[in-house]
Design a protein around this motif. Structure first.
Motif, short mmCIF file in Angstrom:
data_model
loop_
_atom_site.label_atom_id
_atom_site.label_comp_id
_atom_site.label_asym_id
_atom_site.label_seq_id
_atom_site.Cartn_x
_atom_site.Cartn_y
_atom_site.Cartn_z
N LEU A 18 0.82 -1.21 0.00
CA LEU A 18 0.00 0.00 0.00
C LEU A 18 0.86 1.26 0.00
O LEU A 18 0.41 2.33 -0.41
CB LEU A 18 -0.93 -0.01 1.22
CG LEU A 18 -2.03 -1.08 1.22
CD1 LEU A 18 -2.82 -1.03 2.52
CD2 LEU A 18 -2.96 -0.90 0.03
N ALA B 231 -6.31 -4.54 -2.80
CA ALA B 231 -6.99 -3.47 -2.06
C ALA B 231 -6.71 -2.12 -2.69
O ALA B 231 -7.60 -1.25 -2.77
CB ALA B 231 -6.53 -3.48 -0.60
N TYR B 232 -5.49 -1.92 -3.17
CA TYR B 232 -5.15 -0.66 -3.84
C TYR B 232 -5.95 -0.51 -5.13
O TYR B 232 -6.46 0.59 -5.43
CB TYR B 232 -3.65 -0.63 -4.15
CG TYR B 232 -3.22 0.61 -4.88
CD1 TYR B 232 -3.26 1.85 -4.27
CD2 TYR B 232 -2.77 0.53 -6.20
CE1 TYR B 232 -2.86 3.00 -4.95
CE2 TYR B 232 -2.37 1.66 -6.89
CZ TYR B 232 -2.42 2.89 -6.26
OH TYR B 232 -2.03 4.02 -6.92
N GLY C 16 -8.83 -1.77 -5.57
CA GLY C 16 -10.17 -1.48 -5.09
C GLY C 16 -10.38 -0.01 -4.80
O GLY C 16 -11.44 0.55 -5.08
N LEU C 17 -9.35 0.62 -4.23
CA LEU C 17 -9.44 2.07 -3.96
C LEU C 17 -9.58 2.85 -5.27
O LEU C 17 -10.31 3.84 -5.34
CB LEU C 17 -8.19 2.54 -3.21
CG LEU C 17 -8.09 2.15 -1.74
CD1 LEU C 17 -6.74 2.57 -1.18
CD2 LEU C 17 -9.22 2.80 -0.93
N ASN C 18 -8.88 2.40 -6.31
CA ASN C 18 -9.00 3.06 -7.60
C ASN C 18 -10.41 2.92 -8.16
O ASN C 18 -10.95 3.86 -8.75
CB ASN C 18 -8.00 2.46 -8.60
CG ASN C 18 -6.60 3.03 -8.43
OD1 ASN C 18 -6.19 3.93 -9.14
ND2 ASN C 18 -5.86 2.49 -7.47
N ALA D 230 -13.10 2.56 -6.31
CA ALA D 230 -13.99 3.35 -5.46
C ALA D 230 -13.93 4.84 -5.81
O ALA D 230 -14.96 5.53 -5.80
CB ALA D 230 -13.62 3.13 -3.99
N PHE D 231 -12.75 5.34 -6.13
CA PHE D 231 -12.60 6.78 -6.35
C PHE D 231 -12.65 7.19 -7.82
O PHE D 231 -12.97 8.33 -8.14
CB PHE D 231 -11.28 7.27 -5.74
CG PHE D 231 -11.30 7.33 -4.25
CD1 PHE D 231 -11.89 8.40 -3.59
CD2 PHE D 231 -10.74 6.32 -3.48
CE1 PHE D 231 -11.91 8.46 -2.20
CE2 PHE D 231 -10.76 6.36 -2.10
CZ PHE D 231 -11.36 7.44 -1.45
#
Length: 250
Positions: free
Chosen positions: A65, A103-104, A106-108, A110-111
């Motif tokens: 991360l 997870a990283y 996934g953040l992309n 989400a945003f």
């Protein structure tokens, strides 16, 4: 850090000196993520060697991360588990490393609605994308041969090419002595960063390949160590001055 193998265990002062006086080591004291990444990745591998697989996997996740190329820890943990003949239920903690990268992504999503939005932004802003790992090497040689001498050629072509050859050469030199898990980590990281289209930051990325400093510490000649450390310290001082003046220094 300095327990990569029996051959290096007695050379920890030299290994630390090479690490802290490496030409790009000043990035450990400026607002970049190298210091945090190195702390997490070193601890990840050291804890794996101590068979503390849960903590090792958790720190590996945090390392990914911090910097995406932390996925290089995954093959290293697999090799370490193999060396120790670790039961698969314990070695499975290593899966936290690729899960950290997931997870990283996934953040992309989400945003930005796209798991690879970060790659698109880097390509649009900096022309930074993935290529075959030999492409930057070939382009670096062609650039050195074709372009006239200039500060840009030195920073963008010559020194990144030298950093790649330095890392690969040391790893080949220590192929029979450096612990296999450390070899796996360093080679995987080198493969990842050599796949970046824009290699100007390669000397900074090499700083994250901490097994290289264990290799440099090999040998018993104080004169050799003093000469190399002095040259490295002078190079770091010069690069820091360039950085402090607001110019590009990797």
């Amino acid at each position: 850090f300095a327990s990569g193998s029996v051959a290096y265990s007695s050379r920890s002062p030299e290994a630390l000196a090479y690490f802290f006086l490496f030409p790009t080591a000043f990035f450990l004291a400026v607002p970049y993520s190298e210091a945090l990444f190195l702390a997490l990745s070193m601890a990840c591998l050291c804890l794996a060697r101590e068979r503390k697989w849960g903590l090792s996997g958790a720190l590996g996740l945090l390392a990914v991360l911090t910097r995406g190329y932390g996925v290089a820890l995954f093959p290293a943990l697999l090799v370490e588990a193999r060396l120790q003949r670790t039961p698969w239920k314990k070695a499975a903690w290593a899966l936290l490393v690729p899960l950290g990268f997931a997870a990283y992504l996934g953040l992309n999503i989400a945003f930005a609605g796209n798991p690879f939005a970060f790659a698109q932004i880097q390509d649009a802003k900096f022309g930074h994308h993935f290529v075959a790992p030999w492409t930057p090497f070939v382009e670096g040689i062609n650039g050195v041969l074709a372009e006239s001498p200039s500060p840009y050629r030195t920073m963008a072509k010559e020194l990144p090419l030298a950093a790649f050859l330095f890392a690969a050469g040391l790893l080949l030199y220590a192929r029979k002595t450096l612990r296999p898990s450390y070899q796996a980590y360093a080679w995987a990281l080198l493969l990842i960063v050599s796949s970046y289209s824009f290699q100007i930051s390669a000397p900074r990325y090499v700083l994250s390949m901490f097994p290289l400093f264990l290799i440099l510490a090999q040998g018993k000649s104080p004169e050799r160590h003093q000469m190399l450390l002095s040259a490295s310290a002078l190079a770091m001082g010069g690069l820091f001055v360039i950085y402090a003046l607001g110019r590009w220094a990797f």
